[in-house]
Write an enzyme that holds these catalytic residues in place. Sequence first.
Site, mmCIF file in Angstrom:
data_model
loop_
_atom_site.group_PDB
_atom_site.id
_atom_site.type_symbol
_atom_site.label_atom_id
_atom_site.label_comp_id
_atom_site.label_asym_id
_atom_site.label_seq_id
_atom_site.Cartn_x
_atom_site.Cartn_y
_atom_site.Cartn_z
ATOM 1 N N SER A 45 0.834 -1.194 0.000
ATOM 2 C CA SER A 45 0.000 0.000 0.000
ATOM 3 C C SER A 45 0.879 1.259 0.000
ATOM 4 O O SER A 45 1.668 1.456 -0.920
ATOM 5 C CB SER A 45 -0.957 -0.050 1.193
ATOM 6 O OG SER A 45 -2.016 0.858 1.057
ATOM 7 N N ASP B 94 -7.998 -5.522 -6.303
ATOM 8 C CA ASP B 94 -7.737 -4.336 -5.488
ATOM 9 C C ASP B 94 -8.483 -3.142 -6.079
ATOM 10 O O ASP B 94 -8.296 -2.798 -7.250
ATOM 11 C CB ASP B 94 -6.229 -4.069 -5.459
ATOM 12 C CG ASP B 94 -5.807 -3.068 -4.399
ATOM 13 O OD1 ASP B 94 -6.617 -2.192 -4.039
ATOM 14 O OD2 ASP B 94 -4.653 -3.160 -3.946
ATOM 15 N N HIS C 222 -7.592 -5.352 -1.697
ATOM 16 C CA HIS C 222 -6.384 -4.673 -1.225
ATOM 17 C C HIS C 222 -5.713 -5.468 -0.109
ATOM 18 O O HIS C 222 -4.487 -5.496 -0.015
ATOM 19 C CB HIS C 222 -6.743 -3.279 -0.741
ATOM 20 C CG HIS C 222 -5.554 -2.422 -0.431
ATOM 21 N ND1 HIS C 222 -4.562 -2.159 -1.354
ATOM 22 C CD2 HIS C 222 -5.187 -1.755 0.705
ATOM 23 C CE1 HIS C 222 -3.644 -1.368 -0.821
ATOM 24 N NE2 HIS C 222 -3.998 -1.132 0.435
#
Length: 346
Positions: free
Chosen positions: A129, A283, A313
């Site tokens: 991330s 995602d 995600h």
Amino acid sequence: MTDHHVHEIENLTLACGRTLRPARIAYQTHGTLNADKTNAILYPTWYSGRHWDNEWLIGAGRALDPARWFIIVPNMLGNGLSSSPSNTPVPDNGPAFPPIRVIDNVNAQYKLVTEHFGISTLALVLGWSMGAGQTYQWAVSHPEMVQRILPFCGSPRTAPHNRVFLDSLRAALEASAGFDGGWYTTPPAQGLRAFARIYAGWGFSQAFYWNECWRELGYSSLEDFAVGFWEGFFLDNRDPNNLLTMLDTWWHGDVGATPGFSSTEEALASIRATAIVMPAEKDLYFPPEDEAWTVSQMTNGAEHRVIPGVWGHFAGGGAPGRDPRNADTTFIDQAVAELLDRPSGI
């Protein structure tokens, strides 16, 4: 697990022009630095994550094995452990805390790695991330130093759709009763719960919810999951001003803003590190097609490898309560091991 060290930087001038005096970088290490200081790996944290949240990918028998590697996990500026609105004294406290960019995190980490540890080369930089965003920034800012990169479930530039999501989070907090322009005396729980509910529609995929995969995390109903996982996550001592600082960092993410470059494409083309780029199949923040574009701009033979599955995600997040032997973790771990066996890109 929560123990950590702090490296203090006397003066850290930020991209916005302001200076933190001092800047404090909280970090944890795993393993032992070898005599020639060539076994160092950097594994930055992510949005609101703390160093212990990265430990799911570290351990004996894994690619990030402390018996072989010296793994440094620095906490992001703004996460509540490193310099943040919640722990910085006046006049830089609360909403007066300066804007932070991804490059500010990397500049602080560079000082930690080089000045404190005396390390001149990193065998690998990787992250999930916002940790992936820092990974790209390291490869652009210090191509002479970073041998390999593995950014997973993240991007070198925040996409417009992603910014729409971030704007909705900001609005939920700032509109909350008791927020008071960031000068609250008690964190506004109403806003944090609304913040969490927005996040709940993005962190996992549509298929995750369709298949009721939340049951694998021990929840008994969809509402139980929304309250227990998501609201519990953001009510876990996460300060709203800290969240807004990191949100602003995320919103402005772009390696193309690095001094000396005129575009994201130019910055990506400069990366020399051997790379595996790993988006997750479903995602909603960083879809595989976005990272296929990223890899197309990299001229170093970077590989685009998609993490399969429905976890969205959180395929790369080591979701709390999930079996550590899950397929996503194994897939990422195998890629890390493979990358570490490849020749360095520098």
